[in-house]
Write an enzyme that holds these catalytic residues in place. Structure first.
Site, PDB file in Angstrom:
ATOM      1  N   GLN A   1      -2.978  -1.993   5.135  1.00  0.00           N
ATOM      2  CA  GLN A   1      -3.545  -2.721   3.994  1.00  0.00           C
ATOM      3  C   GLN A   1      -3.876  -1.735   2.882  1.00  0.00           C
ATOM      4  O   GLN A   1      -4.301  -2.131   1.809  1.00  0.00           O
ATOM      5  CB  GLN A   1      -4.831  -3.439   4.429  1.00  0.00           C
ATOM      6  CG  GLN A   1      -4.617  -4.442   5.538  1.00  0.00           C
ATOM      7  CD  GLN A   1      -5.934  -4.870   6.166  1.00  0.00           C
ATOM      8  OE1 GLN A   1      -6.628  -5.741   5.656  1.00  0.00           O
ATOM      9  NE2 GLN A   1      -6.304  -4.258   7.271  1.00  0.00           N
TER      10      GLN A   1
ATOM     11  N   ILE B   1      -3.527   1.224  -0.031  1.00  0.00           N
ATOM     12  CA  ILE B   1      -2.659   1.356  -1.207  1.00  0.00           C
ATOM     13  C   ILE B   1      -2.574   2.823  -1.627  1.00  0.00           C
ATOM     14  O   ILE B   1      -2.069   3.137  -2.685  1.00  0.00           O
ATOM     15  CB  ILE B   1      -3.213   0.499  -2.372  1.00  0.00           C
ATOM     16  CG1 ILE B   1      -4.692   0.855  -2.682  1.00  0.00           C
ATOM     17  CG2 ILE B   1      -3.105  -0.978  -2.033  1.00  0.00           C
ATOM     18  CD1 ILE B   1      -5.264   0.124  -3.888  1.00  0.00           C
ATOM     19  N   ASP B   2      -3.091   3.729  -0.781  1.00  0.00           N
ATOM     20  CA  ASP B   2      -3.249   5.127  -1.192  1.00  0.00           C
ATOM     21  C   ASP B   2      -2.050   6.030  -0.907  1.00  0.00           C
ATOM     22  O   ASP B   2      -2.020   7.185  -1.333  1.00  0.00           O
ATOM     23  CB  ASP B   2      -4.508   5.732  -0.543  1.00  0.00           C
ATOM     24  CG  ASP B   2      -4.534   5.574   0.981  1.00  0.00           C
ATOM     25  OD1 ASP B   2      -3.464   5.649   1.608  1.00  0.00           O
ATOM     26  OD2 ASP B   2      -5.639   5.393   1.528  1.00  0.00           O
TER      27      ASP B   2
ATOM     28  N   HIS C   1      -0.375  -4.435   0.803  1.00  0.00           N
ATOM     29  CA  HIS C   1      -1.060  -4.629  -0.486  1.00  0.00           C
ATOM     30  C   HIS C   1      -0.524  -3.723  -1.584  1.00  0.00           C
ATOM     31  O   HIS C   1      -1.206  -3.484  -2.581  1.00  0.00           O
ATOM     32  CB  HIS C   1      -2.574  -4.435  -0.296  1.00  0.00           C
ATOM     33  CG  HIS C   1      -3.193  -5.474   0.594  1.00  0.00           C
ATOM     34  ND1 HIS C   1      -4.381  -5.299   1.263  1.00  0.00           N
ATOM     35  CD2 HIS C   1      -2.760  -6.722   0.924  1.00  0.00           C
ATOM     36  CE1 HIS C   1      -4.654  -6.391   1.964  1.00  0.00           C
ATOM     37  NE2 HIS C   1      -3.690  -7.262   1.780  1.00  0.00           N
TER      38      HIS C   1
ATOM     39  N   CYS D   1       7.607   0.222 -24.760  1.00  0.00           N
ATOM     40  CA  CYS D   1       7.991  -1.055 -25.387  1.00  0.00           C
ATOM     41  C   CYS D   1       6.779  -1.832 -25.885  1.00  0.00           C
ATOM     42  O   CYS D   1       6.916  -2.872 -26.521  1.00  0.00           O
ATOM     43  CB  CYS D   1       8.811  -1.916 -24.415  1.00  0.00           C
ATOM     44  SG  CYS D   1       7.810  -2.857 -23.241  1.00  0.00           S
TER      45      CYS D   1
ATOM     46  N   THR E   1     -10.281  -1.221  10.060  1.00  0.00           N
ATOM     47  CA  THR E   1     -10.238  -2.437   9.237  1.00  0.00           C
ATOM     48  C   THR E   1     -11.282  -3.430   9.713  1.00  0.00           C
ATOM     49  O   THR E   1     -11.492  -3.590  10.914  1.00  0.00           O
ATOM     50  CB  THR E   1      -8.835  -3.096   9.244  1.00  0.00           C
ATOM     51  OG1 THR E   1      -8.921  -4.356   8.560  1.00  0.00           O
ATOM     52  CG2 THR E   1      -8.275  -3.308  10.631  1.00  0.00           C
TER      53      THR E   1
ATOM     54  N   ASN F   1     -12.599   1.397  15.728  1.00  0.00           N
ATOM     55  CA  ASN F   1     -13.349   1.128  14.507  1.00  0.00           C
ATOM     56  C   ASN F   1     -14.764   1.690  14.605  1.00  0.00           C
ATOM     57  O   ASN F   1     -15.300   1.824  15.691  1.00  0.00           O
ATOM     58  CB  ASN F   1     -13.425  -0.392  14.264  1.00  0.00           C
ATOM     59  CG  ASN F   1     -13.253  -0.746  12.807  1.00  0.00           C
ATOM     60  OD1 ASN F   1     -12.190  -0.497  12.252  1.00  0.00           O
ATOM     61  ND2 ASN F   1     -14.275  -1.272  12.185  1.00  0.00           N
TER      62      ASN F   1
END
Ligand code: NAD
Length: 240
Positions: free
Chosen positions: A105, A107-108, A123, A154, A192, A215
């Protein structure tokens, strides 16, 4: 304190596995210095004008783009972070033929930095950015160094390729993740809270017997009947 028998068990499971899957979240990267959302020192406990879940939503990005980028540069764009023992061990297990995929999950991009090849990013990634108008890729370093809203030559607004709250997940990535988890002989879940859906629901596709959760705290989902190792994932993996 993690017991010796838990480590031995995990070592044995990984050693026998040929298509294990790791499913992870923000807790995998806290030992690399990137805060998660829900821990004591996570982003939800810090003071911002808006809660992080709101800032990281599609509507907020559209309506308050400059404020989104203030938070994003400050808290999410951790380009200098380095992989920790958890990322590195997973990359080794893949190389040795024990692990088929990392489903993350995060995004790093730290799994790829550690050497993992088959990483399914549910993600998205802070490392990919695109103009919303012409679709041209935009270098992440320019977002970091710049100020305000990054704009393509642009004139279009640049958007990170991360799935914001209120946005759908990439169907192809989801389908692949389901397939890997369904076929896995061992499922390791780590770092998580299992709070964020639909990603958290993916572990229900596992058909095997050997699921291990590692965890620091209890996850949101009911995990009764599952082997649970309470501890920091980097520390645990460095012992396996
Ligand atoms: P979360 O913050 O909801 O939960 C993190 C979980 O990891 C908690 O249960 C916590 O107790 C545990 N944890 C923290 N450090 C740990 C460690 N060292 N070892 C073991 N467990 C540890 O995170 P989530 O479940 O991934 O969901 C939050 C969402 O936020 C995800 O979509 C994720 O993409 C995103 N996010 C990503 C990053 C990142 O890319 N590094 C950082 C913050 C948030």
């Amino acid at each position: 304190m993690v017991s010796e028998s838990e480590i031995v068990n995990l070592r044995m499971l990984i050693g026998k596995a040929s298509r294990a899957v790791f499913f992870g979240g923000a807790g995998v990267s806290t030992e690399s210095g990137i805060p998660d959302f829900r821990s004591q020192d996570g982003l939800y406990r810090q003071k911002y004008k808006y809660p992080p879940e709101q800032i990281l939503s599609h509507d907020f990005f559209v309506g308050h783009t400059a404020e989104f980028y203030d938070f994003y540069r400050d808290k999410m764009l951790c380009l200098d972070a380095q992989p920790n023992a958890a990322h590195l061990r997973l990359a080794e297990w893949e190389k040795e033929g024990h692990l088929a995929a990392v489903v993350t999950q995060n995004i790093d991009g730290l799994h790829q930095k550690a050497g993992s090849k088959n990483v399914l990013e549910l993600h998205g990634s802070i490392w990919r950015n695109r103009c919303m108008q012409c679709g041209m890729p935009f270098p992440v370093q320019r977002i970091r160094k710049g100020e305000g809203v990054p704009r393509c030559p642009c004139g279009g607004i640049v958007k990170p390729d991360v799935v914001l709250y209120g946005e759908p997940l990439d169907e192809q990535v989801m389908d692949k993740a389901v397939e890997y988890i369904r076929r896995a002989d061992v499922l390791i879940v780590g770092g998580t809270s299992l709070n964020v859906y639909p990603a958290a629901g993916l572990i229900d596709f596992f058909r095997g017997e050997n699921i291990v959760v590692i965890n620091k705290g209890a996850p949101a989902k009911d995990m009764r009947g599952v082997r649970f190792i309470y501890g920091k994932i980097g520390e645990v993996f460095s012992l396996v």
